[in-house]
Design a protein around this motif. Sequence first.
Motif, PDB file in Angstrom:
ATOM      1  N   GLN A 144      12.476  -3.531 103.148  1.00 47.90           N
ATOM      2  CA  GLN A 144      12.480  -2.356 103.985  1.00 47.90           C
ATOM      3  C   GLN A 144      13.468  -2.655 104.986  1.00 47.90           C
ATOM      4  O   GLN A 144      14.367  -1.571 105.208  1.00 47.90           O
ATOM      5  CB  GLN A 144      11.168  -1.987 104.608  1.00 47.90           C
ATOM      6  N   VAL A 145      13.393  -3.680 105.533  1.00 50.85           N
ATOM      7  CA  VAL A 145      14.256  -4.252 106.517  1.00 50.85           C
ATOM      8  C   VAL A 145      15.791  -3.930 106.015  1.00 50.85           C
ATOM      9  O   VAL A 145      16.605  -3.536 106.930  1.00 50.85           O
ATOM     10  CB  VAL A 145      14.215  -5.581 107.218  1.00 50.85           C
ATOM     11  N   ILE A 146      16.061  -4.548 105.140  1.00 49.94           N
ATOM     12  CA  ILE A 146      17.686  -4.516 104.478  1.00 49.94           C
ATOM     13  C   ILE A 146      17.943  -3.149 104.278  1.00 49.94           C
ATOM     14  O   ILE A 146      19.099  -2.783 104.362  1.00 49.94           O
ATOM     15  CB  ILE A 146      17.831  -5.472 103.474  1.00 49.94           C
ATOM     16  N   ASP A 151      21.106   1.431 105.600  1.00 57.67           N
ATOM     17  CA  ASP A 151      21.353   2.867 106.176  1.00 57.67           C
ATOM     18  C   ASP A 151      22.167   2.905 107.544  1.00 57.67           C
ATOM     19  O   ASP A 151      22.326   4.067 108.196  1.00 57.67           O
ATOM     20  CB  ASP A 151      19.730   3.541 106.627  1.00 57.67           C
ATOM     21  N   GLY A 152      22.560   1.938 108.229  1.00 56.15           N
ATOM     22  CA  GLY A 152      23.190   1.679 109.376  1.00 56.15           C
ATOM     23  C   GLY A 152      22.393   1.600 110.645  1.00 56.15           C
ATOM     24  O   GLY A 152      22.846   2.041 111.852  1.00 56.15           O
ATOM     25  N   THR A 183      26.122 -15.294 104.922  1.00 59.92           N
ATOM     26  CA  THR A 183      26.066 -15.545 106.171  1.00 59.92           C
ATOM     27  C   THR A 183      26.152 -14.519 107.329  1.00 59.92           C
ATOM     28  O   THR A 183      25.940 -14.613 108.575  1.00 59.92           O
ATOM     29  CB  THR A 183      27.654 -16.210 106.603  1.00 59.92           C
ATOM     30  N   ASN A 184      26.182 -13.100 106.940  1.00 60.37           N
ATOM     31  CA  ASN A 184      26.010 -12.145 107.801  1.00 60.37           C
ATOM     32  C   ASN A 184      25.398 -10.775 107.145  1.00 60.37           C
ATOM     33  O   ASN A 184      25.391 -10.774 106.036  1.00 60.37           O
ATOM     34  CB  ASN A 184      27.369 -11.674 108.668  1.00 60.37           C
ATOM     35  N   ARG A 185      25.071  -9.831 108.141  1.00 60.85           N
ATOM     36  CA  ARG A 185      24.292  -8.622 107.596  1.00 60.85           C
ATOM     37  C   ARG A 185      25.223  -8.019 106.557  1.00 60.85           C
ATOM     38  O   ARG A 185      24.686  -7.390 105.530  1.00 60.85           O
ATOM     39  CB  ARG A 185      24.269  -7.733 108.583  1.00 60.85           C
ATOM     40  N   ILE A 186      26.646  -7.801 106.810  1.00 60.66           N
ATOM     41  CA  ILE A 186      27.476  -7.096 105.971  1.00 60.66           C
ATOM     42  C   ILE A 186      27.314  -7.594 104.621  1.00 60.66           C
ATOM     43  O   ILE A 186      27.238  -6.851 103.382  1.00 60.66           O
ATOM     44  CB  ILE A 186      28.942  -6.941 106.536  1.00 60.66           C
ATOM     45  N   LYS A 195      23.760  -6.011  93.283  1.00 61.80           N
ATOM     46  CA  LYS A 195      22.583  -6.389  92.403  1.00 61.80           C
ATOM     47  C   LYS A 195      21.797  -5.260  92.045  1.00 61.80           C
ATOM     48  O   LYS A 195      20.944  -5.479  91.003  1.00 61.80           O
ATOM     49  CB  LYS A 195      21.684  -7.434  93.054  1.00 61.80           C
ATOM     50  N   GLY A 196      22.171  -3.994  92.406  1.00 59.53           N
ATOM     51  CA  GLY A 196      21.368  -2.870  92.166  1.00 59.53           C
ATOM     52  C   GLY A 196      19.902  -2.859  92.538  1.00 59.53           C
ATOM     53  O   GLY A 196      18.842  -1.908  92.381  1.00 59.53           O
ATOM     54  N   TRP A 197      19.689  -3.747  93.625  1.00 61.39           N
ATOM     55  CA  TRP A 197      18.304  -3.649  94.267  1.00 61.39           C
ATOM     56  C   TRP A 197      18.020  -2.684  95.248  1.00 61.39           C
ATOM     57  O   TRP A 197      17.009  -2.433  95.761  1.00 61.39           O
ATOM     58  CB  TRP A 197      17.958  -5.117  95.055  1.00 61.39           C
ATOM     59  N   ASN A 198      18.874  -1.851  95.684  1.00 61.82           N
ATOM     60  CA  ASN A 198      18.687  -0.796  96.637  1.00 61.82           C
ATOM     61  C   ASN A 198      18.532   0.602  96.044  1.00 61.82           C
ATOM     62  O   ASN A 198      18.233   1.580  97.038  1.00 61.82           O
ATOM     63  CB  ASN A 198      19.967  -0.508  97.516  1.00 61.82           C
TER      64      ASN A 198
END
Length: 199
Positions: A144-146, A151-152, A183-186, A195-198
């Motif tokens: 949910q967080v990622i 979504d910005g 190492t970062n959010r991006i 990976k198609g996890w979204n």
Amino acid sequence: MIRIVIAEDQRMLLGALGSLLDLEEGMEVVGQASNGEEACNLVKTLQPDICIMDIEMPVKSGLDAAEELKDESCKIIILTTFARAGYFERAQKAGVSGYLLKDSPSEELATSIRKIMDGQRIFAPELVDLAFGNENPLTEREKQVIQLMADGKNTKDISSELYITPGTVRNYISVILDKLEVTNRIEAISRFKEKGWNK
């Protein structure tokens, strides 16, 4: 006669697939859809034996449609360009009968349809290799967080949306970066999508 519905948002490919399968003995294309919602309506109305579905389509994706049609008697075949573990994992959970790649020879599709009608399940070999050792390591909350990050949304937005403190959000983010080995959010968002996890 095997009655088939095809859902594909690229019109040329939709027409070509329809013509190819109509030429096959014992097969008839009874409906064509250009998105997942149309596909669901056609399957419920026409009650075909097989629905061949792309994944990335407007209005409703092929995976969303497959999940909606899980209890229908129609067998679902995903036909896509994307050999992604996340897609494959979700397709299996939706109970699809086949997951094939668009670069397979056309005669392979007709053979797969016949095998599926005989009760077999057919998955592209590349996917089976991919699926092992490629499970999504994130918990439901981390997903949910990622997803909100993708979504910005910033830390503050995420904390108010999920009713948790900004500090907790930051903790989740550091765990996500660690699990995805980035190492970062991006980079995390890009790995998550790749990976198609979204979906």
